[in-house]
Design an enzyme around this catalytic site. Structure first.
Site, PDB file in Angstrom:
ATOM      1  N   GLY A 290       1.108  -0.748  -0.391  1.00 58.88           N
ATOM      2  CA  GLY A 290      -0.217   0.175  -0.119  1.00 58.88           C
ATOM      3  C   GLY A 290       1.076   1.044   0.271  1.00 58.88           C
ATOM      4  O   GLY A 290       2.011   1.304  -0.229  1.00 58.88           O
ATOM      5  N   SER A 291       0.354   2.173   0.678  1.00 63.03           N
ATOM      6  CA  SER A 291       1.311   3.527   0.290  1.00 63.03           C
ATOM      7  C   SER A 291       2.494   3.970   1.183  1.00 63.03           C
ATOM      8  O   SER A 291       3.225   4.790   1.205  1.00 63.03           O
ATOM      9  CB  SER A 291      -0.217   4.558   1.105  1.00 63.03           C
ATOM     10  OG  SER A 291      -1.329   4.858  -0.284  1.00 63.03           O
ATOM     11  N   THR A 292       2.842   2.972   1.997  1.00 62.77           N
ATOM     12  CA  THR A 292       4.143   3.107   2.478  1.00 62.77           C
ATOM     13  C   THR A 292       4.592   2.567   1.136  1.00 62.77           C
ATOM     14  O   THR A 292       6.351   3.296   1.818  1.00 62.77           O
ATOM     15  CB  THR A 292       4.651   1.646   3.903  1.00 62.77           C
ATOM     16  OG1 THR A 292       4.386   0.893   3.201  1.00 62.77           O
ATOM     17  CG2 THR A 292       3.540   2.778   5.400  1.00 62.77           C
ATOM     18  N   PHE A 293       4.773   2.042   0.498  1.00 58.26           N
ATOM     19  CA  PHE A 293       5.341   2.044  -0.331  1.00 58.26           C
ATOM     20  C   PHE A 293       5.795   3.587  -1.466  1.00 58.26           C
ATOM     21  O   PHE A 293       6.718   3.124  -2.204  1.00 58.26           O
ATOM     22  CB  PHE A 293       5.047   0.939  -1.272  1.00 58.26           C
ATOM     23  CG  PHE A 293       6.313   0.063  -2.383  1.00 58.26           C
ATOM     24  CD1 PHE A 293       7.079  -0.477  -2.060  1.00 58.26           C
ATOM     25  CD2 PHE A 293       6.246   0.469  -3.700  1.00 58.26           C
ATOM     26  CE1 PHE A 293       7.867  -1.352  -2.811  1.00 58.26           C
ATOM     27  CE2 PHE A 293       6.707  -0.676  -4.678  1.00 58.26           C
ATOM     28  CZ  PHE A 293       7.679  -1.336  -4.073  1.00 58.26           C
ATOM     29  N   LYS A 294       5.265   4.413  -1.768  1.00 59.52           N
ATOM     30  CA  LYS A 294       5.292   5.267  -1.924  1.00 59.52           C
ATOM     31  C   LYS A 294       6.487   5.867  -1.903  1.00 59.52           C
ATOM     32  O   LYS A 294       7.026   7.122  -2.754  1.00 59.52           O
ATOM     33  CB  LYS A 294       3.715   5.907  -1.939  1.00 59.52           C
ATOM     34  CG  LYS A 294       2.471   5.800  -2.125  1.00 59.52           C
ATOM     35  CD  LYS A 294       1.942   6.810  -2.127  1.00 59.52           C
ATOM     36  CE  LYS A 294       0.247   6.451  -3.114  1.00 59.52           C
ATOM     37  NZ  LYS A 294      -0.782   7.314  -2.130  1.00 59.52           N
TER      38      LYS A 294
END
Length: 635
Positions: A290-294
């Site tokens: 999810g968005s932690t990968f951003k």
């Protein structure tokens, strides 16, 4: 002539016999004088029997010397059947004390062997049971020392520590990975018996066991306790499928704390399923991040200079189309006009689709490889997973777009926290580790030391500085506000990833996560927290994980003695936030003057007099309006 020949033969025979006699006398003399000790040892070896004395396993300690895995001394029953005269009586007495059948005990007592360890009935005996056996005073019945592994903090760090079997052999975790170091050398009580097993009247010899080596970890027990406490709170509040947390020093790769739920008590490991025992979720579990990968996507874009976070802009309508697939933003209607810094703050999926397109699949996926995704980190624990990254020839426009915002790839928690550590530590990917050193138990001499291992340079120092500021802005101005700590510069990024089962996304089933850096301008710790399928909560990580992460961050700040950092980004207040005010300086002022200056706060006095000598909090700090100021009075 004939008799003369006979005399010569007799003389020759006599000389030969004389020579043989001299040789025999010489050999006997040599044996008695020179070979006596050697032959005596041979004889003793034939007569000697060993009653085994088990060695203690080496201790496992945290970075401050707190013992996490210890030993208890117990006793076990050993029989020498040939020395037991009244076998039937002995069988009855022992079966009664050990609460086993007569037939089971008979197999041990009547066994045709020199030494019989009564297993498992006679292992790890309680004090009362051992005393009853000792009081029997039966020849051939012996109680010997045996070490039992003991974990004084129960479930704490259980998956990483692992557990040991009944014979003190490591079966999982560090106990298994470092078993050859932790295992000591067995001792014995040597006694002497004849060929029939009867004990000879010779003094027994005690051979002292040698304890195993000690393992010194990178774990800080105070940070570990904080993680364990909050994981328990998560289970109580949200009833998730599972939960996990990792804290790491981004400058060295040292694991400061790590835990998961479900967990287990290694003192009683047999009560748990193999699934619970074998899955160390922070290093084993693999899922869409999810968005932690951003964080990784944005660091790649900054390094490749495809966007300027402050100058370049993006207009978000709420969705974007890629090859006929509609990819939506979490906010209906979108965020409108934004800088790319705000794209990160708002966790805007269409904005990251644009970044992925600007990078192209070759560049983005080459950086994913550089950051260590798709391969094991090499952490010194068994059972690590490696995740799944699309092979480049299978990456189309849609796969490129979804990968950019953390969907469609599968990574492990340890990979994520290690990659973000590289983003904020100046750009170097390190090998994480949990064992700091191995030392001798008696002398404490270090025989093996783990040092920082750099794998590769991933991004520049300049990119790292930009990303630190960007992550701080997410906590101060974006979706991570609930993790904000006044006076301390906290960076972070939330994540809400929809779970996949049989190739389809599940409805209402998410992994919610938060990645945090403290302090963002000079990172000392990176914290990752993930909750799998929390119940009874808003499906937004900003409301679920960030308040919990904040509590752990406060404990990390205390454990690592992190001082307040000036110059941080001011938090953008939300309607739930109370107004903060700077505390004025009232030292050396009288009570009347102090009251006027502190009219927006509550005041607590101690001491006697009319002059303020000390104040808490000190001047310059910010506290909530209506908060309490403590003043010490004097003359």
């Amino acid at each position: 002539m004939f008799f003369k020949k006979i005399d010569e033969r007799i003389k020759i025979i006599f000389i030969i016999i004389l020579i043989l006699f001299i040789l025999i006398i010489g050999r006997v003399f040599y044996i008695q004088v020179f070979d006596y000790k050697k032959l005596s040892e041979y004889a003793k070896d034939l007569w000697s029997r060993d009653l085994p004395i088990e060695a203690n396993r080496g201790l496992i300690l945290d970075r401050n010397g707190v013992v996490l895995a210890d030993n208890l001394t117990t006793t076990s029953l050993v029989l020498i059947p040939s020395q037991i005269k009244e076998k039937e009586k002995t069988t009855k007495e022992l079966s009664k004390i050990l609460n086993v059948t007569y037939d089971d005990m008979k197999e041990h007592v009547y066994k045709n062997t020199s030494i019989e360890r009564v297993h498992p009935e006679g292992r790890r005996l309680s004090y009362d049971t051992a005393e009853k056996i000792s009081n029997l005073k039966i020849d051939g019945v012996y109680l010997v020392k045996e070490a039992k592994r003991y974990y004084p903090y129960g479930n704490l760090l259980s998956h990483s520590l692992g557990y040991v079997g009944i014979d003190n052999q490591g079966l999982s975790g560090l106990e298994l990975e470092y078993d050859k170091y932790l295992t000591g050398k067995q001792g014995a009580i040597k006694y002497f018996s004849d060929a029939k097993g009867n004990k000879l009247n010779l003094s027994d010899i005690y051979v002292e066991p040698t304890s195993g080596m000690n393992i010194n970890l990178t774990i800080d027990i105070n940070i570990q306790k904080s993680i364990e406490r909050e994981l328990d709170n998560i289970i109580d509040m949200f009833k998730p499928d599972n939960a996990l947390a990792i804290a790491i020093d981004p400058n060295t790769g040292e694991i400061l704390g790590m835990g998961a739920r479900p967990d287990y008590d290694p003192n009683n490991y047999k009560k748990y399923s193999q699934e619970v025992l074998s899955r160390n979720l922070p290093i084993w579990s693999s899922y869409e991040p999810g968005s932690t990968f951003k964080i990784v996507t944005m660091a790649t874009a900054v390094e490749e200079k495809v966007v300027d976070l402050d100058k370049d802009t993006f207009y978000d309508t709420g969705s974007t189309k890629v090859d006929g697939s509609k990819l939506r933003c979490w906010k209906a209607g979108g965020h409108g006009h934004q800088t790319f810094m705000q794209v990160l703050q708002n966790s805007c999926n269409p904005g990251f689709v644009k970044i992925g397109q600007l990078l192209g699949k070759e560049r983005l996926f080459s950086y994913l490889n550089k950051f260590g995704f798709g391969e094991k980190t090499g952490i010194d624990l068994n059972g690590e997973g490696q995740g799944i990254i699309f092979p480049l020839n299978k990456v189309g426009n849609v796969e490129l777009a979804t990968t950019a915002f953390g969907q469609g790839v599968s990574v492990t928690p340890i990979q994520q926290v290690n990659a973000v550590s590289a983003v904020v530590n100046g750009g170097t990917l390190l090998k994480p580790y949990i064992v700091k050193s191995i030392s001798e138990s008696e002398t404490n001499n270090i025989i093996k030391q783990t040092t920082k291992t750099s794998i590769r340079k991933v991004v520049s120092k300049e990119t790292s500085l930009i990303m630190r500021r960007a992550l701080e802005s997410v906590v101060a101005l974006g979706g991570g506000k609930s993790a904000y700590i006044e006076g301390y510069r906290i960076g972070g990024k939330t994540g809400t990833a929809q779970k996949v089962e049989n190739g389809k996304y599940l409805v209402g089933n998410y992994i919610m996560s938060f990645m945090a850096v403290v302090p963002s301008n000079n990172p000392k710790a990176v914290l990752y927290l993930a909750i799998d399928n929390p119940k009874n909560t808003a499906l937004l990580s900003s409301y679920t994980t960030t308040p919990i992460a904040r509590r752990i961050l406060l404990d990390i700040i205390e454990a690592l003695n992190i001082e307040k950092q000036p110059g941080g980004i001011e938090k953008e207040l939300e309607w739930t936030d109370k107004e903060l005010k700077v505390v004025p300086n009232v030292i050396n002022k009288n009570v009347t003057e102090a009251k006027k200056l502190l009219k927006e706060f509550k005041i607590e006095y101690s001491g006697k007099g009319n002059i303020i000598k000390e104040q808490t909090p000190t001047s310059g700090e910010k506290i909530e309006v209506g908060g309490t100021i403590k003043l010490l009075l004097g003359d």
